[in-house]
Design a protein around this motif. Sequence first.
Motif, PDB file in Angstrom:
ATOM      1  N   ILE A  94       0.920  -1.033  -0.063  1.00  0.00           N
ATOM      2  CA  ILE A  94       0.067  -0.086  -0.090  1.00  0.00           C
ATOM      3  C   ILE A  94       0.986   0.971  -0.011  1.00  0.00           C
ATOM      4  N   GLU A  95       0.415   2.197  -0.672  1.00  0.00           N
ATOM      5  CA  GLU A  95       1.314   3.401  -1.007  1.00  0.00           C
ATOM      6  C   GLU A  95       1.384   4.193   0.435  1.00  0.00           C
ATOM      7  N   ARG A  96       2.270   4.854   0.723  1.00  0.00           N
ATOM      8  CA  ARG A  96       2.362   5.640   2.248  1.00  0.00           C
ATOM      9  C   ARG A  96       1.179   6.901   2.160  1.00  0.00           C
ATOM     10  N   SER A  97       0.883   7.455   0.884  1.00  0.00           N
ATOM     11  CA  SER A  97      -0.245   8.349   1.063  1.00  0.00           C
ATOM     12  C   SER A  97      -1.642   7.815   1.411  1.00  0.00           C
ATOM     13  N   ARG A  98      -1.758   6.561   1.085  1.00  0.00           N
ATOM     14  CA  ARG A  98      -3.110   5.809   1.542  1.00  0.00           C
ATOM     15  C   ARG A  98      -3.224   5.665   2.992  1.00  0.00           C
ATOM     16  N   LEU A  99      -2.041   5.015   3.350  1.00  0.00           N
ATOM     17  CA  LEU A  99      -1.733   4.964   4.857  1.00  0.00           C
ATOM     18  C   LEU A  99      -1.728   6.077   5.930  1.00  0.00           C
ATOM     19  N   ASN A 100      -1.059   7.187   5.350  1.00  0.00           N
ATOM     20  CA  ASN A 100      -1.187   8.268   6.039  1.00  0.00           C
ATOM     21  C   ASN A 100      -2.695   8.948   6.130  1.00  0.00           C
ATOM     22  N   ALA A 101      -3.330   8.810   5.137  1.00  0.00           N
ATOM     23  CA  ALA A 101      -4.760   9.292   4.991  1.00  0.00           C
ATOM     24  C   ALA A 101      -5.377   8.435   6.036  1.00  0.00           C
ATOM     25  N   VAL A 102      -5.590   6.861   6.293  1.00  0.00           N
ATOM     26  CA  VAL A 102      -5.888   6.326   7.245  1.00  0.00           C
ATOM     27  C   VAL A 102      -5.623   6.856   8.498  1.00  0.00           C
ATOM     28  N   LEU A 103      -4.307   6.784   8.935  1.00  0.00           N
ATOM     29  CA  LEU A 103      -3.832   7.209  10.203  1.00  0.00           C
ATOM     30  C   LEU A 103      -4.408   8.452  10.598  1.00  0.00           C
ATOM     31  N   ALA A 104      -4.304   9.439   9.592  1.00  0.00           N
ATOM     32  CA  ALA A 104      -4.897  10.602   9.886  1.00  0.00           C
ATOM     33  C   ALA A 104      -6.512  10.625  10.443  1.00  0.00           C
ATOM     34  N   GLU A 105      -7.179  10.248   9.644  1.00  0.00           N
ATOM     35  CA  GLU A 105      -8.692   9.748   9.789  1.00  0.00           C
ATOM     36  C   GLU A 105      -8.931   9.260  11.180  1.00  0.00           C
ATOM     37  N   GLN A 106      -8.028   8.220  11.661  1.00  0.00           N
ATOM     38  CA  GLN A 106      -8.249   7.514  12.826  1.00  0.00           C
ATOM     39  C   GLN A 106      -7.497   8.422  14.028  1.00  0.00           C
ATOM     40  N   ASN A 107      -6.914   9.492  13.805  1.00  0.00           N
ATOM     41  CA  ASN A 107      -6.145  10.060  14.721  1.00  0.00           C
ATOM     42  C   ASN A 107      -5.045   9.365  15.329  1.00  0.00           C
ATOM     43  N   LEU A 108      -4.238   8.781  14.481  1.00  0.00           N
ATOM     44  CA  LEU A 108      -3.108   7.980  14.844  1.00  0.00           C
ATOM     45  C   LEU A 108      -1.816   8.399  14.285  1.00  0.00           C
ATOM     46  N   GLY A 109      -1.015   8.527  14.987  1.00  0.00           N
ATOM     47  CA  GLY A 109       0.419   8.851  14.505  1.00  0.00           C
ATOM     48  C   GLY A 109       0.942   7.886  13.574  1.00  0.00           C
ATOM     49  N   THR A 110       1.841   8.583  12.662  1.00  0.00           N
ATOM     50  CA  THR A 110       2.612   7.574  11.841  1.00  0.00           C
ATOM     51  C   THR A 110       3.542   6.953  12.339  1.00  0.00           C
ATOM     52  N   SER A 111       4.020   7.036  13.693  1.00  0.00           N
ATOM     53  CA  SER A 111       5.376   6.304  14.001  1.00  0.00           C
ATOM     54  C   SER A 111       4.926   6.050  15.619  1.00  0.00           C
ATOM     55  N   GLY A 112       5.523   5.227  16.353  1.00  0.00           N
ATOM     56  CA  GLY A 112       5.300   5.072  17.700  1.00  0.00           C
ATOM     57  C   GLY A 112       4.929   3.408  18.112  1.00  0.00           C
ATOM     58  N   ARG A 113       4.566   3.069  19.050  1.00  0.00           N
ATOM     59  CA  ARG A 113       4.239   1.728  19.477  1.00  0.00           C
ATOM     60  C   ARG A 113       2.606   1.589  18.738  1.00  0.00           C
ATOM     61  N   VAL A 114       2.428   0.513  18.250  1.00  0.00           N
ATOM     62  CA  VAL A 114       1.042   0.118  17.568  1.00  0.00           C
ATOM     63  C   VAL A 114       0.887  -1.409  18.033  1.00  0.00           C
ATOM     64  N   ASP A 115      -0.023  -1.674  18.880  1.00  0.00           N
ATOM     65  CA  ASP A 115      -0.427  -3.028  19.266  1.00  0.00           C
ATOM     66  C   ASP A 115      -0.978  -4.084  17.942  1.00  0.00           C
ATOM     67  N   PRO A 116      -1.116  -5.065  18.014  1.00  0.00           N
ATOM     68  CA  PRO A 116      -1.705  -5.829  16.885  1.00  0.00           C
ATOM     69  C   PRO A 116      -3.090  -5.589  16.585  1.00  0.00           C
ATOM     70  N   SER A 117      -4.010  -5.439  17.646  1.00  0.00           N
ATOM     71  CA  SER A 117      -5.263  -5.061  17.335  1.00  0.00           C
ATOM     72  C   SER A 117      -5.453  -3.879  16.571  1.00  0.00           C
ATOM     73  N   THR A 118      -4.691  -2.774  17.007  1.00  0.00           N
ATOM     74  CA  THR A 118      -4.799  -1.385  16.120  1.00  0.00           C
ATOM     75  C   THR A 118      -4.159  -1.652  14.873  1.00  0.00           C
ATOM     76  N   ALA A 119      -3.255  -2.387  14.571  1.00  0.00           N
ATOM     77  CA  ALA A 119      -2.613  -2.909  13.319  1.00  0.00           C
ATOM     78  C   ALA A 119      -3.891  -3.240  12.587  1.00  0.00           C
ATOM     79  N   ALA A 120      -4.544  -4.296  13.127  1.00  0.00           N
ATOM     80  CA  ALA A 120      -5.605  -4.912  12.196  1.00  0.00           C
ATOM     81  C   ALA A 120      -6.544  -4.083  11.899  1.00  0.00           C
ATOM     82  N   GLN A 121      -7.037  -3.248  12.748  1.00  0.00           N
ATOM     83  CA  GLN A 121      -7.830  -2.134  12.543  1.00  0.00           C
ATOM     84  C   GLN A 121      -7.667  -1.307  11.352  1.00  0.00           C
TER      85      GLN A 121
END
Length: 331
Positions: A94-121
């Motif tokens: 997946i392109e970074r632009s699409r990933l960043n858009a989802v992270l921004a929409e879900q109010n998640l940072g682009t770096s730092g600790r992410v647990d498996p549950s959040t990653a699956a979401q």
Amino acid sequence: MNKSFLNQNLSFLLIGMVTTLTIETSIIPVKANTPPQIVAQANNDEKIRIAVLDFDYSALSNPQWLLNIFGGTASGVSDIFVNRLVDSEKYRVIERSRLNAVLAEQNLGTSGRVDPSTAAQIGRLLGVEVVLIGSVTQFDIQKQGSSFGLFGVSVGGQTTEALVSLNVRAVNTTTGEIIMGAEGSGVGTQKDDQVYVLGMGGGTTTSNEGKLLSVATQKAVDSILSEMEKKNDRLAAVPKVLPTVKAVIADISGSNVVLNKGSGDGYRVGMKISIERVGKEIKDPETGKVIRRLTTPIGMVELHDVDQSSSVGKILSGNGFTIGDIASPVQ
């Protein structure tokens, strides 16, 4: 002993040492190893869809080198990893632009600790089967020096090593389960030498720490890719997920319809698509933006030809389809 004889032999000794050192210092392994060859699957539509989150570096006691080289985040490490995955031609990343858009929409940072549950979401929102969570566990520069002397000649040297260690976990976005783990390490080495004759210095010294760390990172990534290849059966067993992006009918020809979405959005041969007619659009009274479309199913098609940006499906049921009808993947 004759003084001229001693000076003559000392000169020959010095020339021999400098010549040997020049040959050694010309061989500096600062070029990354060729990434491991990973054989692509025969059908591009069957490639596993993967999203790579920025690597976490909280385990580093001193992350200064990482921050200096990659501008304050570990995105540089994940970028190298993404490039290697793409070059392998085995995965659809997946392109970074699409990933960043989802992270921004879900109010998640682009770096730092992410647990498996959040990653699956995050992965389900992107429509991917696997999300890779990575950590940088070592990112250091180490220097060692040595010297010896003979007949007033002192020969010294300094070895610089860049050490990088990474680990990656693969998360099944359907279950949130960690299905695979892999670790990799890489070393970048440079040797500099110095010669001192009766207090006079000479030799070579350079400062390529950043380049050495980049080389070590690439080697660590390649090591992880090799581990992933060995455990590829675990990734291949993950069931394909349905795309989250809806298409629309772009053309109709006999019993075939052409959709404006393809493999780039997760559409694949054999997928069944529900064709729906928009009955009503509901708009936000403040902005005028359409916030929901009420649709009615009018038929079904099955995809038999898919490329990067379009799909062709055979009509299984229904009739009266028109250009602009909505197409929703159902199985």
